[in-house]
Design an enzyme around this catalytic site. Sequence first.
Site, PDB file in Angstrom:
ATOM      1  N   ASP A  19       9.333   2.815   0.360  1.00 22.97           N
ATOM      2  CA  ASP A  19       8.217   3.487   1.019  1.00 22.97           C
ATOM      3  C   ASP A  19       8.334   3.201   2.511  1.00 22.97           C
ATOM      4  O   ASP A  19       7.944   2.142   2.993  1.00 22.97           O
ATOM      5  CB  ASP A  19       6.882   2.984   0.452  1.00 22.97           C
ATOM      6  CG  ASP A  19       5.697   3.719   1.083  1.00 22.97           C
ATOM      7  OD1 ASP A  19       5.926   4.486   2.041  1.00 22.97           O
ATOM      8  OD2 ASP A  19       4.564   3.512   0.622  1.00 22.97           O
TER       9      ASP A  19
ATOM     10  N   TYR B 166       0.856  -1.190   0.000  1.00 28.21           N
ATOM     11  CA  TYR B 166       0.000   0.000   0.000  1.00 28.21           C
ATOM     12  C   TYR B 166       0.888   1.234   0.000  1.00 28.21           C
ATOM     13  O   TYR B 166       1.789   1.370   0.825  1.00 28.21           O
ATOM     14  CB  TYR B 166      -0.913   0.010   1.226  1.00 28.21           C
ATOM     15  CG  TYR B 166      -1.835   1.214   1.266  1.00 28.21           C
ATOM     16  CD1 TYR B 166      -2.860   1.351   0.336  1.00 28.21           C
ATOM     17  CD2 TYR B 166      -1.667   2.216   2.223  1.00 28.21           C
ATOM     18  CE1 TYR B 166      -3.699   2.455   0.351  1.00 28.21           C
ATOM     19  CE2 TYR B 166      -2.513   3.323   2.248  1.00 28.21           C
ATOM     20  CZ  TYR B 166      -3.530   3.432   1.317  1.00 28.21           C
ATOM     21  OH  TYR B 166      -4.364   4.525   1.340  1.00 28.21           O
TER      22      TYR B 166
ATOM     23  N   LYS C  95       3.620   9.428   8.656  1.00 24.26           N
ATOM     24  CA  LYS C  95       3.295   8.919   9.993  1.00 24.26           C
ATOM     25  C   LYS C  95       4.198   9.490  11.110  1.00 24.26           C
ATOM     26  O   LYS C  95       3.968  10.598  11.544  1.00 24.26           O
ATOM     27  CB  LYS C  95       3.232   7.389   9.959  1.00 24.26           C
ATOM     28  CG  LYS C  95       2.107   6.963   8.982  1.00 24.26           C
ATOM     29  CD  LYS C  95       1.693   5.545   8.967  1.00 24.26           C
ATOM     30  CE  LYS C  95       0.443   5.414   8.105  1.00 24.26           C
ATOM     31  NZ  LYS C  95       0.515   4.490   6.999  1.00 24.26           N
TER      32      LYS C  95
HETATM   33  C1  LIG Z   1      -0.082   4.947   5.513  1.00 25.00           C
HETATM   34  C2  LIG Z   1       0.767   4.640   4.351  1.00 25.00           C
HETATM   35  C3  LIG Z   1       0.794   5.458   3.216  1.00 25.00           C
HETATM   36  C4  LIG Z   1      -0.160   6.597   3.016  1.00 25.00           C
HETATM   37  O1  LIG Z   1       0.004   7.587   3.959  1.00 25.00           O
HETATM   38  P1  LIG Z   1      -1.237   8.592   4.233  1.00 25.00           P
HETATM   39  O2  LIG Z   1      -0.648   9.599   5.158  1.00 25.00           O
HETATM   40  O3  LIG Z   1      -2.307   7.740   4.837  1.00 25.00           O
HETATM   41  O4  LIG Z   1      -1.628   9.156   2.928  1.00 25.00           O
HETATM   42  C5  LIG Z   1       1.727   5.185   2.235  1.00 25.00           C
HETATM   43  N1  LIG Z   1       2.568   4.150   2.338  1.00 25.00           N
HETATM   44  C6  LIG Z   1       2.555   3.317   3.416  1.00 25.00           C
HETATM   45  C7  LIG Z   1       3.540   2.209   3.496  1.00 25.00           C
HETATM   46  C8  LIG Z   1       1.645   3.528   4.445  1.00 25.00           C
HETATM   47  O5  LIG Z   1       1.585   2.684   5.471  1.00 25.00           O
END
Ligand SMILES: *Cc1c(COP(=O)(O)O)cnc(C)c1O
Length: 428
Positions: free
Chosen positions: A239, A144, A267
């Site tokens: 990511d 994701y 985050k």
């Molecule tokens: C949460 C998440 C995102 C997206 O971040 P948002 O602040 O919710 O847009 C992207 N990549 C990973 C791995 C994530 O866990």
Amino acid sequence: MDRPHSHTYFKKAQALMPGGVNSPVRAFKAVGDEPIVVTRAKGDRLYDADGNRYIDYCMSWGPMILGHGQISVLNEIRKAIRGGTSFGTLCPNEVRLAGLITEAYPSIEQVRMVSSGTEATMSAVRVARAYTGRDKIVKFEGGYHGHSDQFLIKAGSGLTTLGTPSSPGVPAAFAATTLTLPYNDSAAARKLIAEQGREIAALIVEPVAGNIGTVLPDKGFLETLRELTAKNGIVLIFDEVITGFRLSLSGAQGYFKIKPDMTTLGKIIGGGLPVGAYGGRKDIMELVSPEGPVYQAGTLSGNPVAMAAGIATLREIGSNRQFYEDIEKKTRHLVYGLNDAAKLAGKRLTINTIASMYTPFFTATPVRDLASAMTSDTKQYARFFHLMFEKGVYLPPSQFEAHFVSMAHTVRDIDRTIHYAYEAFRKL
Ligand SMILES: *Cc1c(COP(=O)(O)O)cnc(C)c1O
């Protein structure tokens, strides 16, 4: 447990907002419960509108590594607010946070702040496409990377839970530029890159998958990706929106000692406020506007208050030499306890864990990719979630999520969690 106030708010919310929420998994559909409405959080606890308290292992889906309402973070936010909430100009806090990030991540020579992880990944891919002059990207099944069109192909989390492999509204032409591979399958990556490597701009990967539950990279997997992308002129994007400052001060790349070309963060770097960032090699990042031609902007990017929360969080982590050791110790204590409790109760689980994240999968199969994660008994997870919830333990409301331990989790609360888990396992 009766929750009349939560119930009333949720009913109103359902009329006003799609599904009653502003992010899908919050609606508890995957566990068949009605969501709580949280009015306050402190330490490792959430408090709902009915005055119930819960030991929290969702931790706002990852940002709250210090725990909720951490005092130094609140103080820095208050201090920042006294100076105003948004200037729309360069401000000192942006420079400070950029300094802390580039110092912790040697692979990030330059960084751009945005307001979410979604923006970070979507922008990083745009820059990688511009840098390589290629259109295709590669991602992993169950990976994701936020909700931008190009990533909603075999994406994890809410999408895995809801069983939608991709989303309507994504043009087929966009979807066609995204190639997917099974996580941890080095041979498949080798084959795909041998065939199409010259057309691939970027390969994006969660170095530890977190959005199909916690899934660790096999030995050599990330090294293979690094080698293949380097050989074929493909931009390797880690990511690290979850793993950044979670696995170590230098994230998964520090933990596994691999240097990606670009990194996305989110985050934890916002300390509970909306912040994302992307960065990497200078020769790539200098393509970003206004230095280069790749456009990307944001009205609230680098917001002084959000930056302050991030700075305070990173400083708090950095000021404690034992930070990652201590938080991992807590997590190990919990995971050993859960494993023992499951064994005693005669339940077969697979609990994956690294640093301060873990996921109990209700399957006896080792979980190393999306297919094996999907062998989990989601009904059992839902029952487990419900039994824990009624005891005042708040787990992520879906089987396919990472659970987080924070620095604020007390041994007493962790022991209590293990005890409730044992009781729950026996009832399943
Ligand atoms: C949460 C998440 C995102 C997206 O971040 P948002 O602040 O919710 O847009 C992207 N990549 C990973 C791995 C994530 O866990």
